[in-house]
Design a protein around this motif. Structure first.
Motif, PDB file in Angstrom:
ATOM      1  N   LYS A  31       0.842  -1.188   0.000  1.00 28.57           N
ATOM      2  CA  LYS A  31       0.000   0.000   0.000  1.00 28.57           C
ATOM      3  C   LYS A  31       0.878   1.239   0.000  1.00 28.57           C
ATOM      4  N   PRO A  32       0.642   2.181  -0.917  1.00 24.75           N
ATOM      5  CA  PRO A  32       1.517   3.356  -0.991  1.00 24.75           C
ATOM      6  C   PRO A  32       1.421   4.215   0.259  1.00 24.75           C
ATOM      7  N   ASN A  33       2.530   4.845   0.587  1.00 25.85           N
ATOM      8  CA  ASN A  33       2.584   5.751   1.731  1.00 25.85           C
ATOM      9  C   ASN A  33       2.071   7.117   1.298  1.00 25.85           C
ATOM     10  N   LEU A  34       0.756   7.262   1.307  1.00 24.51           N
ATOM     11  CA  LEU A  34       0.137   8.485   0.812  1.00 24.51           C
ATOM     12  C   LEU A  34       0.366   9.646   1.776  1.00 24.51           C
ATOM     13  N   PRO A  35       0.302  10.874   1.279  1.00 23.98           N
ATOM     14  CA  PRO A  35       0.433  12.030   2.169  1.00 23.98           C
ATOM     15  C   PRO A  35      -0.695  12.033   3.191  1.00 23.98           C
ATOM     16  N   SER A  65       0.837  18.462   7.240  1.00 21.99           N
ATOM     17  CA  SER A  65       2.220  18.546   6.758  1.00 21.99           C
ATOM     18  C   SER A  65       2.442  19.910   6.123  1.00 21.99           C
ATOM     19  N   SER A  66       3.605  20.477   6.351  1.00 16.81           N
ATOM     20  CA  SER A  66       3.950  21.756   5.730  1.00 16.81           C
ATOM     21  C   SER A  66       4.543  21.559   4.341  1.00 16.81           C
ATOM     22  N   GLU A  67       4.620  20.280   3.896  1.00 13.27           N
ATOM     23  CA  GLU A  67       5.220  19.982   2.595  1.00 13.27           C
ATOM     24  C   GLU A  67       4.194  19.519   1.568  1.00 13.27           C
ATOM     25  N   VAL A  68       3.355  18.564   1.959  1.00 13.99           N
ATOM     26  CA  VAL A  68       2.339  18.061   1.040  1.00 13.99           C
ATOM     27  C   VAL A  68       1.257  17.361   1.852  1.00 13.99           C
ATOM     28  N   PHE A  69      -0.007  17.570   1.485  1.00 13.78           N
ATOM     29  CA  PHE A  69      -1.105  16.839   2.131  1.00 13.78           C
ATOM     30  C   PHE A  69      -2.125  16.444   1.076  1.00 13.78           C
ATOM     31  N   LYS A  70      -2.944  15.457   1.413  1.00 13.36           N
ATOM     32  CA  LYS A  70      -3.939  14.991   0.453  1.00 13.36           C
ATOM     33  C   LYS A  70      -5.305  15.573   0.786  1.00 13.36           C
ATOM     34  N   THR A  71      -6.142  15.651  -0.231  1.00 19.86           N
ATOM     35  CA  THR A  71      -7.517  16.103  -0.057  1.00 19.86           C
ATOM     36  C   THR A  71      -8.329  15.589  -1.231  1.00 19.86           C
ATOM     37  N   SER A  72      -9.585  16.000  -1.301  1.00 18.22           N
ATOM     38  CA  SER A  72     -10.436  15.679  -2.442  1.00 18.22           C
ATOM     39  C   SER A  72     -11.169  16.956  -2.835  1.00 18.22           C
ATOM     40  N   ILE A  73     -11.053  17.327  -4.101  1.00 22.03           N
ATOM     41  CA  ILE A  73     -11.680  18.551  -4.606  1.00 22.03           C
ATOM     42  C   ILE A  73     -12.470  18.205  -5.856  1.00 22.03           C
ATOM     43  N   LEU A  74     -13.756  18.547  -5.841  1.00 23.62           N
ATOM     44  CA  LEU A  74     -14.633  18.288  -6.979  1.00 23.62           C
ATOM     45  C   LEU A  74     -14.554  16.825  -7.434  1.00 23.62           C
ATOM     46  N   GLU A  76     -12.092  14.673  -7.108  1.00 23.08           N
ATOM     47  CA  GLU A  76     -10.767  14.198  -7.523  1.00 23.08           C
ATOM     48  C   GLU A  76      -9.833  14.065  -6.320  1.00 23.08           C
ATOM     49  N   LYS A  77      -8.996  13.021  -6.334  1.00 26.85           N
ATOM     50  CA  LYS A  77      -7.959  12.875  -5.317  1.00 26.85           C
ATOM     51  C   LYS A  77      -6.823  13.839  -5.655  1.00 26.85           C
ATOM     52  N   VAL A  78      -6.470  14.667  -4.689  1.00 23.03           N
ATOM     53  CA  VAL A  78      -5.523  15.750  -4.949  1.00 23.03           C
ATOM     54  C   VAL A  78      -4.421  15.755  -3.894  1.00 23.03           C
ATOM     55  N   ALA A  79      -3.183  15.920  -4.346  1.00 22.94           N
ATOM     56  CA  ALA A  79      -2.048  16.160  -3.450  1.00 22.94           C
ATOM     57  C   ALA A  79      -1.716  17.645  -3.523  1.00 22.94           C
ATOM     58  N   VAL A  80      -1.845  18.334  -2.401  1.00 17.58           N
ATOM     59  CA  VAL A  80      -1.580  19.774  -2.338  1.00 17.58           C
ATOM     60  C   VAL A  80      -0.127  19.988  -1.921  1.00 17.58           C
ATOM     61  N   PHE A  81       0.659  20.578  -2.802  1.00 15.54           N
ATOM     62  CA  PHE A  81       2.073  20.831  -2.528  1.00 15.54           C
ATOM     63  C   PHE A  81       2.226  22.210  -1.903  1.00 15.54           C
ATOM     64  N   GLY A 369       9.023  11.947   1.037  1.00 15.90           N
ATOM     65  CA  GLY A 369       8.811  10.655   1.673  1.00 15.90           C
ATOM     66  C   GLY A 369       7.439  10.049   1.439  1.00 15.90           C
ATOM     67  N   PHE A 370       6.582  10.745   0.703  1.00 14.87           N
ATOM     68  CA  PHE A 370       5.222  10.260   0.447  1.00 14.87           C
ATOM     69  C   PHE A 370       5.072   9.881  -1.020  1.00 14.87           C
ATOM     70  N   THR A 371       4.206   8.898  -1.264  1.00 10.49           N
ATOM     71  CA  THR A 371       3.949   8.433  -2.623  1.00 10.49           C
ATOM     72  C   THR A 371       2.776   9.192  -3.222  1.00 10.49           C
ATOM     73  N   ILE A 372       2.972   9.712  -4.428  1.00  9.29           N
ATOM     74  CA  ILE A 372       1.902  10.356  -5.182  1.00  9.29           C
ATOM     75  C   ILE A 372       1.568   9.431  -6.353  1.00  9.29           C
ATOM     76  N   PRO A 373       0.428   8.741  -6.310  1.00  9.82           N
ATOM     77  CA  PRO A 373       0.118   7.740  -7.337  1.00  9.82           C
ATOM     78  C   PRO A 373      -0.143   8.345  -8.714  1.00  9.82           C
ATOM     79  N   LYS A 374       0.064   7.542  -9.721  1.00  7.04           N
ATOM     80  CA  LYS A 374      -0.259   7.936 -11.092  1.00  7.04           C
ATOM     81  C   LYS A 374      -1.757   8.232 -11.198  1.00  7.04           C
TER      82      LYS A 374
END
Length: 477
Positions: A31-35, A65-74, A76-81, A369-374
């Motif tokens: 399982k990927p290490n998601l943000p 995280s002050s580097e990257v976190f995950k969310t969902s917008i409209l 879609e799975k989103v990684a916010v940098f 250190g976090f995985t951002i999936p394709k």
């Protein structure tokens, strides 16, 4: 016999148990290490929270995280940098790890959304079309920008003691864009195009639920009207070109459409009508939303801060005194507006018209250190740096001196983005804002009528809830 059955049962249970443990362990390790982060509510995700973008970003940077976190917008799975490092990573990995992506609620109402066309437009933006907005091309438009600003001020500002800045800014910026981009003039002709754009804008960032009565449904209908009207203009101008002896648009420099009609792609082919439409709408909408918002907040701070206004006035009045009675501003005049541009930049830092940009990952990668999936979407945002004390001391203070000398550190001030897809209209926006600023400041002092007016975010852009009403005091001639 009983002993054999007992041992068989024991080893069977042991085998099954070890097998279950193995597969669970394998699943967990694969399982990927998601943000860290939250995907919010079903379907809508955290879209509603994003309507207060600076708070949304700062809260989640502290919580996750002050580097990257995950969310969902409209949906879609989103990684916010976040931060300068996050901005740099996304901006420098365009076309390798990331590709162009827009939310469906933005694409469908206005675009002819075939993937090949959108990708081709993106390539053209990078390779050719940005040439149109280079300074050497834009400098020829400055007298027209100045002339239209003077006319607008004389008709819509000077006769009144009190005005609402936001509505007038939108009117001016869109009217100017129609003139410079399409050679559309006249109040009725401009309004005919503006009305459906207003309808589209009200639903572009809503959930894409195409049912009667929804904002998105209205946006779809408005988009159909916009497409029809712009295609009519493009076809008419294209027919003119075909009738000319050279087969090209004569006097192409009169507007952006003329240049686009003569532009060819990497294979030497002229752009088709749909490609031209996509580019025109891509510069027309930001003009209506972004530049008008920028002008509004520049004037907001000038009305609030007399010491800032006075320095801007001093710079602008010197330029005005150097001109003849009917002489228009020039490229050289705009280059002298250094302090005024610092004021604009500080307004853009505190209230950037655009909140950031989306991209789509083309392959899985690791960041911080976090995985951002394709297939995930990424989002860079202005507020992780613009109002971050790590990059700007006393971030809520209005201080144009931040932009003196070499200015802010790289990738911290990003109202126009950066990298290969930096906003191609940056220089156009600079010219338009400064010329308008010159005409307002040399004519009036301003006083805010609602000192504590609330700022809200409509369609991802900030706006004063009451339109920024101000009282005008004309200068003594």
């Amino acid at each position: 016999m009983d002993t054999f059955l007992l041992y068989s049962l024991f080893f069977s249970v042991l085998y099954v148990s070890l097998s279950i443990i193995y597969f669970i362990t394998k699943a967990n390790t694969s399982k990927p290490n998601l943000p860290p982060g939250s995907t919010g509510w079903p379907v809508i995700g955290e879209s509603i929270d994003l309507m207060v973008p600076d708070k949304y970003i700062s809260d989640r940077m502290k919580k996750y995280s002050s580097e990257v976190f995950k969310t969902s917008i409209l949906g879609e799975k989103v990684a916010v940098f976040c931060g300068a490092a996050g901005n740099k990573f996304l901006f420098t990995n365009e076309n390798t790890l990331l590709t162009t992506w827009w939310p469906q609620s933005v694409i469908k109402p206005l675009m002819f959304p075939t993937q090949n066309t959108l990708r081709k437009i993106s390539t053209l933006n990078r390779n050719n079309i940005h040439e149109i907005f280079k300074p050497e091309n834009l400098k020829h438009y400055i007298p027209t920008i100045d002339s239209m600003a003077k006319e607008h001020i004389a008709e819509e500002w000077a006769p009144f003691r009190e005005v609402k800045v936001y509505a007038l800014s939108k009117c001016y910026t869109f009217t100017l864009a129609c003139k410079l981009f399409l050679s559309i003039e006249g109040r009725d002709e401009v309004k005919r195009l503006l009305d459906p754009i207003i309808i589209v804008s009200s639903g572009m960032f809503s959930l894409p639920l195409n049912f009667p009565g929804t904002a998105y449904n209205r946006a779809m209908k408005g988009g159909s009207m916009v497409r029809r009207q712009l295609l009519e203009v493009i076809k008419e101008r294209k027919a003119e070109a075909m009738m000319s002896s050279s087969g090209k648009v004569e006097n192409e420099g009169r507007d952006v459409l003329g240049r686009l009609l003569n532009l060819t792609d990497e294979e030497g082919q002229h752009l088709n009508e749909f490609e031209i439409y996509h580019y025109i709408i891509g510069i027309l909408l930001p003009t209506y939303h972004s530049i008008s918002a920028a002008i509004t907040f520049v004037l907001k701070f000038l009305a609030e801060l007399p010491h800032i206004y006075q320095q801007v006035y001093k710079e602008q009045i010197e330029i005005a005194k150097s001109k003849g009675p009917n002489e228009r501003l020039s490229w050289e005049d705009v280059q002298k507006m250094k302090y005024s541009w610092n004021v604009v930049c500080e307004a853009l830092r505190l209230f950037p018209p655009g909140q950031g940009g989306f991209r789509e990952t083309v392959s899985e990668f690791t960041y911080a250190g976090f995985t951002i999936p394709k297939g995930w979407k990424t989002f860079w945002n202005v507020y992780s740096t613009h109002k971050n004390p790590k990059y700007f001391t006393e971030p809520e203070k209005f201080d144009p001196s931040r932009f003196e000398g070499s200015g802010p550190a790289p990738f911290t001030f990003v109202p126009f983005g950066s990298g290969p897809r930096m906003c191609p209209g940056k220089e156009y926006a600079r010219l338009e804002i400064l010329v308008f600023m010159h005409n307002v400041v040399t004519n009036f002092k301003m006083e805010k009528l609602m000192p504590d007016e609330k700022i809200v975010y409509n369609n991802a852009a900030p706006s004063p809830v009451n339109g920024l009403p101000v009282r005008l005091t004309p200068h003594q001639k």
